[in-house]
Write an enzyme that holds these catalytic residues in place. Structure first.
Site, PDB file in Angstrom:
ATOM      1  N   ASP A  69       0.793  -1.239   0.000  1.00 28.31           N
ATOM      2  CA  ASP A  69       0.000   0.000   0.000  1.00 28.31           C
ATOM      3  C   ASP A  69       0.827   1.291   0.000  1.00 28.31           C
ATOM      4  O   ASP A  69       0.301   2.347  -0.345  1.00 28.31           O
ATOM      5  CB  ASP A  69      -0.938   0.016   1.216  1.00 28.31           C
ATOM      6  CG  ASP A  69      -1.953  -1.115   1.185  1.00 28.31           C
ATOM      7  OD1 ASP A  69      -2.262  -1.606   0.080  1.00 28.31           O
ATOM      8  OD2 ASP A  69      -2.447  -1.516   2.253  1.00 28.31           O
TER       9      ASP A  69
ATOM     10  N   ARG B  53      -5.569   0.334  -0.079  1.00 28.44           N
ATOM     11  CA  ARG B  53      -6.363   0.649   1.116  1.00 28.44           C
ATOM     12  C   ARG B  53      -6.730   2.132   1.095  1.00 28.44           C
ATOM     13  O   ARG B  53      -7.274   2.578   0.101  1.00 28.44           O
ATOM     14  CB  ARG B  53      -5.589   0.260   2.382  1.00 28.44           C
ATOM     15  CG  ARG B  53      -6.502  -0.206   3.491  1.00 28.44           C
ATOM     16  CD  ARG B  53      -5.717  -0.655   4.684  1.00 28.44           C
ATOM     17  NE  ARG B  53      -5.273  -2.025   4.561  1.00 28.44           N
ATOM     18  CZ  ARG B  53      -5.988  -3.079   4.947  1.00 28.44           C
ATOM     19  NH1 ARG B  53      -7.173  -2.919   5.469  1.00 28.44           N
ATOM     20  NH2 ARG B  53      -5.499  -4.290   4.819  1.00 28.44           N
TER      21      ARG B  53
HETATM   22  N1  LIG Z   1      -3.889  -2.026  17.723  1.00 27.68           N
HETATM   23  C1  LIG Z   1      -3.251  -3.188  17.561  1.00 27.68           C
HETATM   24  N2  LIG Z   1      -2.656  -3.789  18.618  1.00 27.68           N
HETATM   25  C2  LIG Z   1      -2.007  -4.966  18.483  1.00 27.68           C
HETATM   26  N3  LIG Z   1      -1.927  -5.642  17.318  1.00 27.68           N
HETATM   27  C3  LIG Z   1      -2.485  -5.100  16.227  1.00 27.68           C
HETATM   28  C4  LIG Z   1      -3.178  -3.849  16.274  1.00 27.68           C
HETATM   29  N4  LIG Z   1      -3.630  -3.552  15.029  1.00 27.68           N
HETATM   30  C5  LIG Z   1      -3.242  -4.584  14.251  1.00 27.68           C
HETATM   31  N5  LIG Z   1      -2.551  -5.512  14.946  1.00 27.68           N
HETATM   32  C6  LIG Z   1      -2.021  -6.783  14.451  1.00 27.68           C
HETATM   33  O1  LIG Z   1      -1.424  -6.597  13.183  1.00 27.68           O
HETATM   34  C7  LIG Z   1      -2.100  -7.420  12.226  1.00 27.68           C
HETATM   35  C8  LIG Z   1      -2.017  -6.826  10.860  1.00 27.68           C
HETATM   36  O2  LIG Z   1      -2.670  -5.559  10.833  1.00 27.68           O
HETATM   37  P1  LIG Z   1      -3.460  -5.107   9.510  1.00 27.68           P
HETATM   38  O3  LIG Z   1      -4.459  -6.154   9.179  1.00 27.68           O
HETATM   39  O4  LIG Z   1      -3.925  -3.718   9.761  1.00 27.68           O
HETATM   40  O5  LIG Z   1      -2.394  -5.168   8.355  1.00 27.68           O
HETATM   41  P2  LIG Z   1      -1.082  -4.315   8.117  1.00 27.68           P
HETATM   42  O6  LIG Z   1      -0.003  -4.790   9.012  1.00 27.68           O
HETATM   43  O7  LIG Z   1      -1.394  -2.853   8.182  1.00 27.68           O
HETATM   44  O8  LIG Z   1      -0.701  -4.765   6.650  1.00 27.68           O
HETATM   45  P3  LIG Z   1      -1.513  -4.474   5.287  1.00 27.68           P
HETATM   46  O9  LIG Z   1      -2.248  -3.183   5.471  1.00 27.68           O
HETATM   47  O10 LIG Z   1      -0.470  -4.442   4.261  1.00 27.68           O
HETATM   48  O11 LIG Z   1      -2.421  -5.638   5.116  1.00 27.68           O
HETATM   49  C9  LIG Z   1      -3.495  -7.579  12.790  1.00 27.68           C
HETATM   50  O12 LIG Z   1      -4.199  -8.652  12.243  1.00 27.68           O
HETATM   51  C10 LIG Z   1      -3.181  -7.772  14.260  1.00 27.68           C
HETATM   52  O13 LIG Z   1      -2.721  -9.075  14.520  1.00 27.68           O
HETATM   53  O1  LIG Z   2      -6.411  -9.664   1.474  1.00 23.37           O
HETATM   54  P1  LIG Z   2      -7.480  -8.961   2.249  1.00 23.37           P
HETATM   55  O2  LIG Z   2      -7.495  -9.343   3.679  1.00 23.37           O
HETATM   56  O3  LIG Z   2      -8.800  -9.069   1.555  1.00 23.37           O
HETATM   57  O4  LIG Z   2      -7.129  -7.410   2.290  1.00 23.37           O
HETATM   58  C1  LIG Z   2      -7.104  -6.591   1.166  1.00 23.37           C
HETATM   59  C2  LIG Z   2      -6.352  -5.354   1.532  1.00 23.37           C
HETATM   60  O5  LIG Z   2      -5.005  -5.710   1.814  1.00 23.37           O
HETATM   61  C3  LIG Z   2      -4.145  -4.989   0.973  1.00 23.37           C
HETATM   62  O6  LIG Z   2      -3.903  -5.760  -0.194  1.00 23.37           O
HETATM   63  C4  LIG Z   2      -2.831  -4.756   1.672  1.00 23.37           C
HETATM   64  O7  LIG Z   2      -3.035  -3.940   2.780  1.00 23.37           O
HETATM   65  C5  LIG Z   2      -4.921  -3.726   0.632  1.00 23.37           C
HETATM   66  O8  LIG Z   2      -4.417  -3.081  -0.512  1.00 23.37           O
HETATM   67  C6  LIG Z   2      -6.316  -4.286   0.482  1.00 23.37           C
HETATM   68  O9  LIG Z   2      -7.280  -3.286   0.742  1.00 23.37           O
HETATM   69 MG   LIG Z   3      -2.091  -1.512   6.633  1.00 24.85          MG
END
Ligand SMILES: Nc1ncnc2c1ncn2[C@@H]1O[C@H](COP(=O)(O)OP(=O)(O)OP(=O)(O)O)[C@@H](O)[C@H]1O
Ligand SMILES: O=P(O)(O)OC[C@H]1O[C@](O)(CO)[C@@H](O)[C@@H]1O
Ligand SMILES: [Mg+2]
Length: 320
Positions: free
Chosen positions: A127, A171
């Site tokens: 993202d 996202r």
């Molecule tokens: N506030 C929080 N406190 C502790 N753990 C968290 C929190 N927010 C997210 N996490 C952990 O991090 C994991 C990944 O977060 P999220 O699904 O937002 O993806 P991301 O790391 O931002 O990556 P992407 O956006 O690329 O999918 C969550 O499933 C959870 O296990």
């Molecule tokens: O694979 P999932 O859980 O459907 O999530 C999709 C989201 O994850 C991403 O691929 C990575 O954060 C975003 O671009 C998209 O909105």
């Molecule tokens: Mg993220």
């Protein structure tokens, strides 16, 4: 410090494997043992943890996905989950951790640091929505995949005098759309960071057609709305023979570009240097081609800045 743990969390991103490899091999080079934790924080809590041997890392640098698997595990936001994770770290004798993931994963990483386990975050997400880094691991590959798809769609758009609305991921951020759109010569790029209105888009297409252009590509960031909804709304302003395409998860897979592999390798080795100097709660980034680190607390108070000049540039070099 004797043992470090590594996990990947959130959406998988091309280049995560290159990062895991760099963290583990640099750790080994420093006389440390590396332990892989499968399925992100879910695997940490479940104790799905194993020693990584150097041979396990042969050939992984160019593979997409993540060899440590990934998961979304919202339960880790609760202290009970975090304490179970800490118990597992103690059980496996792991002294410090590297978390490769997006902004959500950094929250989990900071919680572990607060519980006494130094944790360094590497920005692994397509993202490009993380502050204090110009690029995230996986972004370049995802953009290149989108560009290949857009080039193909251009063929059909041009052959049939059509308008295509192509939705890309990102996202809440418009970076993927802007980079892919400029690279593919899109006529319009619609992102959450910039005001726009449908009537102006429709008028631009009409003007464009009146000037002899025969097809249009609109790249739409998913954070704005879905491609189907966009086409439906656009058709209220005229018949553009518009088609909706959503690239979807295809843009998250595939072999990482050299740029993602090199960046992931640099960041992975740097994470070990930071842990060896006794630091934790830091997010690694790359700014002006220099490795940097920032406190995760500062990062949570900041907002990722999308390169607004790209949208302006696209206005100047399209639709005239
Ligand atoms: N506030 C929080 N406190 C502790 N753990 C968290 C929190 N927010 C997210 N996490 C952990 O991090 C994991 C990944 O977060 P999220 O699904 O937002 O993806 P991301 O790391 O931002 O990556 P992407 O956006 O690329 O999918 C969550 O499933 C959870 O296990
Ligand atoms: O694979 P999932 O859980 O459907 O999530 C999709 C989201 O994850 C991403 O691929 C990575 O954060 C975003 O671009 C998209 O909105
Ligand atoms: Mg993220």
């Amino acid at each position: 410090m004797k043992r470090i743990g590594i996990l990947t969390s959130g959406g998988d991103a091309p280049g995560m494997n290159a990062a895991v490899r760099a963290v583990a091999r640099k750790a080994m080079a420093e006389g440390l043992e590396a332990y892989g934790i499968n399925y992100g924080f879910a695997g940490l809590v479940a104790g799905d943890i194993h020693k990584i041997e150097s041979v396990d890392l042969d050939g992984v640098v160019g593979e997409g996905g993540t060899l440590l698997y990934s998961a979304r595990y919202p339960e880790f936001a609760h202290v009970e989950g975090q304490l179970k994770g800490i118990e597992q770290l103690k059980k496996f004798g792991i002294d410090a951790l590297v978390v490769i993931g997006g902004d959500g994963s950094y929250h989990g990483a900071l919680r572990l640091t607060e519980h006494g386990y130094n944790t360094i975050g590497l920005p692994g997400t397509i993202d490009n929505d993380i502050p204090f880094t110009d690029f995230t691991i996986g972004f370049d590959t995802a953009v290149n995949t989108d560009v290949e798809a857009l080039d193909r769609i251009q063929d059909t758009a041009h052959s049939h005098d059509r308008t295509f609305v192509v939705e890309v991921m990102g996202r809440g951020a418009g970076d993927v759309a802007l980079w892919a759109g400029v690279s593919a010569g899109a006529d319009e790029i619609i992102v959450p960071e910039r005001d726009w209105d449908m009537e102006s888009v429709a008028n631009k297409i009409k003007h464009n057609r009146a000037n002899g252009h025969r097809s249009n590509i609109i790249v739409l960031a998913e954070g704005v709305m879905g491609a189907d909804e966009f086409v439906e709304k656009l058709s209220q302003y005229g018949d553009f023979d518009a088609r909706a395409n959503t690239i979807g998860h295809m843009q998250r897979g595939g072999r990482p570009t050299a740029k993602d592999r090199v960046m992931a390798s640099k960041m992975g080795a740097y994470a070990i240097e930071l842990l060896l100097s006794g630091k934790g709660g830091l997010a690694v980034g790359i700014q002006h081609n220099e490795l940097v680190n920032h406190s995760m607390l500062d990062l949570f108070d900041s907002k990722h800045e999308t390169e607004a000049s790209l949208a302006k540039l696209n206005d100047e070099i399209s639709f005239n």
